[in-house]
Every structure is written in structure tokens, then in C-alpha cells.
Design a protein around this motif. Structure first.
Motif, short mmCIF file in Angstrom:
data_model
loop_
_atom_site.label_atom_id
_atom_site.label_comp_id
_atom_site.label_asym_id
_atom_site.label_seq_id
_atom_site.Cartn_x
_atom_site.Cartn_y
_atom_site.Cartn_z
N ALA A 85 3.34 -3.97 -0.56
CA ALA A 85 3.07 -5.33 -0.06
C ALA A 85 1.96 -5.29 0.99
CB ALA A 85 4.34 -5.94 0.53
N ALA A 86 2.01 -4.30 1.90
CA ALA A 86 0.98 -4.19 2.92
C ALA A 86 -0.37 -3.88 2.29
CB ALA A 86 1.36 -3.11 3.92
N ARG A 87 -0.36 -3.05 1.27
CA ARG A 87 -1.61 -2.69 0.60
C ARG A 87 -2.20 -3.89 -0.12
NH1 ARG A 87 -0.27 2.13 -2.94
NH2 ARG A 87 0.26 3.00 -0.91
N ARG A 88 -1.34 -4.67 -0.79
CA ARG A 88 -1.83 -5.85 -1.51
C ARG A 88 -2.24 -6.96 -0.54
NH1 ARG A 88 -2.07 -2.70 -4.96
NH2 ARG A 88 -1.01 -2.60 -6.96
N GLY A 89 -1.47 -7.11 0.55
CA GLY A 89 -1.76 -8.18 1.49
C GLY A 89 -2.93 -7.87 2.40
#
Length: 408
Positions: A85-89
Motif C-alpha cells: 500500500a505504501a509503495r502504491r500510494g
């Protein structure tokens, strides 16, 4: 008088579950209340035993899934979801919200709403801090999707398991009918969240980067995938899904040499006892008037208006009684008509997003946020519920009506 006594006992049990004085488990009130119901003759021993036998396999599955979700967390599945999620966000909060929606929806659907509330919510809070996003949007998304995204599979929620057992549908048949409502409800939730939290999604906080969480937990992901396939296939072989969940939990437990005492603790015996005892107390209310009332006011036709009426009635009951008792009292009324039963399920799963008392998962989510110094504003929860629940119910029922038309 029997109805009054039964209703008072149910109210005491639910109030205790909401307040949980001194952190005592819900069973502290529910088990004695069930004993009083039987002792006063409000429910016969034969009926009580029949209720235990009916709820037993479902509660056994719940215990197994709680262990499965805990072990998935121990293998790093939820930390990995937070990393993705952090990588995508990245540094874009709206993209982070979308990633959290996907992670929470899949976690709820495949590992039950308890996994989303207990294991994913802390990860979501940490992920927002890591990328410098405000925590409110993703934190509230975890709570809402723990309820509304549990529509997809029979194993996603205890309410689903109860309805599935009464529906006569296969695992895949249930999923095929509910996939469109699942997608429709999530889409409505996401659109409302984007509008309601527009200010938070534009704001930025100071990011607090953390070291990477390592590679993907491939072994655990493979075990979870095989377990899910086992759930789908178990009905064809006459195997209860609880045994599939137990097998998946064992495959996750053995490599980490998890002590048996830990496995027993993670089954949450107190909560399982609460569910069984609550079933007895609700049965007393049913037998002494509530079931007759619901038969009188519940539509018996499964057209679009009938489906909508049942869904909104179930949602209202969920916010008065809590969604689990609401499911128990409505099942005898709608179980002969699978279409109405599925509409009821939309009501008891989406409706709890309106108030804190709608589901035990929401109450637990609130406690978790308090322990992380991120206490939610009750006014935010209510306003967001008013904006999401009615359109989500309508969208979910319309999608169900279309699925029934297409699939017969």
C-alpha cells in the motif's frame, strides 16, 4: 411477560458487549443470561440444545479462522500488505486510500472482517505515518470495509456463515450472486470517501520512513490461496469449511512452532461462548413475539422493492440489536426465500457502518484506534455512515437484483 424478560436480558447482554466494563469479555454477561433464559423456561432444554447444534459448526469455523488470520499476521502477510500500500500510494494520499481499499476489501473477503479490524488496522495507521498521509481516511476505510466488504464469500463474516448454512447455495453459487453487490457497495463507499475526506487527502504530514519489511511471505500466501480453494471445493465433498481452516492454520503454525496454548488463546473461546449464549437469548426473544412481528412486516415477494425493504429492515435491526442478533432473528423469516435472505445479508453487513453499535467489529476497531492514540470522532463516524449506508444499500440491492435476473 416472557417477551419483556427476554428483551431485557438481550438488552443487558448487548449493552455489556458495547461498554465492556473493565475490559471484561462479552461472555461474562451472555452466558449467565442464557442460563437464566433456560432456568426460567423461556427456552426449553431441547430447543437450547438444537440451537447449540445449529450454531456449533459455524462457531467452530469462526475459531479456526481467527487462528488462521493470527498466524497469517505472524508470517508477515499484513506487514507486506502495508508495504505494498505504501509503495502504491507513495506520496499521493488518494492513491494510498485506493490501495487501502483494495487491501481491506481482500482481507475482509478472504480472511474475515476480524482480520481487517484487528490485524490490518494497525498496519494501515503505521503506513499512513510512514508516507506522511493523514490517518483518518485509511483508518475509517478499514472500519467500513470490515463490514461492507464482507459480502463476497460465505467465510467472510459470521453473518454470512449463518445465512449460507440456511441458503441451500453452494460456495461458488453464493459467491457468484454476491460478487456484483460486493463491487457495487465498495465503489459507493470509495466515491463517498473521496468526497468526504477531500481535505485530508490534499493535506500532507511529515513522513516517517521505516526500513523495508523484507520479501513477500510466499509460503503463507500460498497456504492462504490453497485454503481459499479448499473452502470453495469443500461443499462438493461434504467437508465442513471449518476443517479446511484448521488445516490451513496447521500448515502456518508448524513452520513457526507456535505453542498449542497460543493457538487455543487465538480461538478466542470467550467470544465463541458469547456467540453461542447470544443465540439462546435471541431464541427466547424470537419465540415470544419478535419472530411473529417480523413475519408480519417482512415482504414475502422477492422483487426489487421487496429486496430493498428487507435490506433496509435488516440494516435498521443491526443498528438496534447489533448485526449478529439481527441475523439470528431474521433468518427464520427469510430462509425459505434465498433472494430475500441475501438481501437481508446486505442489510446486516452494510448497515452497521451507520453507528458504533451496529457490529462488534466496529466496537473493536474503535478500541484499537484508542490504543494507538488515534481515537475516532463519533460525529465523523455518524456523518460518514449517513452518507454511505443508504446509497450503498441501494447499490448493493440493485446489483443483487441484477445478479438474480442474470443467474436465475
Amino acid at each position: 411477560m416472557p417477551l419483556i424478560i427476554s428483551a431485557v436480558l438481550l438488552a443487558v447482554v448487548l449493552a455489556f458487549a458495547v461498554v465492556r466494563p473493565r475490559g471484561l469479555p462479552e461472555a461474562v454477561a451472555a452466558v449467565p443470561a442464557a442460563g437464566l433464559v433456560i432456568a426460567f423456561g423461556l427456552v426449553s432444554w431441547d430447543d437450547a440444545w438444537a440451537e447449540f447444534r445449529e450454531l456449533g459448526p459455524t462457531v467452530g469455523f469462526l475459531a479456526a479462522v481467527l487462528v488462521l488470520a493470527h498466524l497469517a499476521g505472524e508470517h508477515g502477510v499484513f506487514r507486506y500488505a502495508g508495504t505494498i500500500a505504501a509503495r502504491r500510494g507513495g506520496d499521493h494520499p488518494p492513491r494510498l486510500l485506493a490501495a487501502v481499499f483494495v487491501a481491506a476489501a481482500l482481507t475482509t473477503a478472504f480472511l474475515s472482517l476480524d482480520a481487517t479490524v484487528v490485524l490490518l488496522t494497525p498496519v494501515v495507521l503505521a503506513t499512513a505515518t510512514r508516507v506522511g498521509a493523514r490517518a483518518r481516511p485509511p483508518a475509517f476505510a478499514a472500519a467500513h470495509l470490515a463490514n461492507s466488504a464482507s459480502l463476497l464469500l460465505p467465510v467472510s463474516n459470521l453473518t454470512n456463515l449463518l445465512a449460507f448454512a440456511a441458503s441451500g447455495l453452494t460456495f461458488l453459487g453464493f459467491t457468484a450472486l454476491m460478487i456484483l453487490p460486493w463491487l457495487a457497495v465498495i465503489a459507493v463507499e470509495y466515491l463517498v470517501f473521496r468526497l468526504y475526506f477531500a481535505g485530508d487527502l490534499r493535506a500532507r504530514e511529515e513522513p516517517r520512513p521505516e526500513p523495508g519489511n523484507g520479501p513477500a511471505p510466499r509460503y503463507a500466501l500460498i497456504v492462504l490461496a490453497v485454503t481459499l480453494v479448499g473452502f470453495a471445493a469443500s461443499h462438493s465433498f461434504g467437508v465442513h469449511p471449518a476443517w479446511i481452516a484448521v488445516a490451513g492454520a496447521l500448515f502456518l503454525a508448524v513452520p513457526r512452532r507456535v505453542p498449542v496454548t497460543t493457538l487455543i488463546r487465538e480461538t478466542n473461546p470467550a467470544f465463541c461462548a458469547f456467540v453461542l449464549a447470544l443465540g439462546i437469548v435471541v431464541l427466547a426473544v424470537q419465540q415470544h413475539g419478535l419472530e411473529d412481528l417480523l413475519h408480519a412486516i417482512t415482504p414475502d415477494h422477492a422483487d426489487l422493492l421487496g429486496l430493498l425493504a428487507v435490506a433496509f429492515l435488516a440494516a435498521g435491526l443491526a443498528n438496534v440489536l447489533n448485526n449478529l442478533p439481527a441475523t439470528l432473528v431474521m433468518l427464520p423469516v427469510v430462509e425459505s426465500k434465498p433472494a430475500l435472505l441475501l438481501a437481508m445479508l446486505i442489510g446486516v453487513n452494510v448497515g452497521p457502518n451507520l453507528t458504533y453499535v451496529g457490529s462488534l467489529a466496529t466496537l473493536l476497531w474503535r478500541q484499537i484506534l484508542h490504543t494507538h492514540d488515534a481515537a475516532p470522532d463519533p460525529r465523523d463516524f455518524l456523518r460518514l455512515g449517513v452518507l454511505t449506508v443508504p446509497p450503498a444499500l441501494v447499490a448493493g440491492v440493485l446489483a443483487l437484483w441484477l445478479s438474480l435476473k442474470v443467474g436465475g
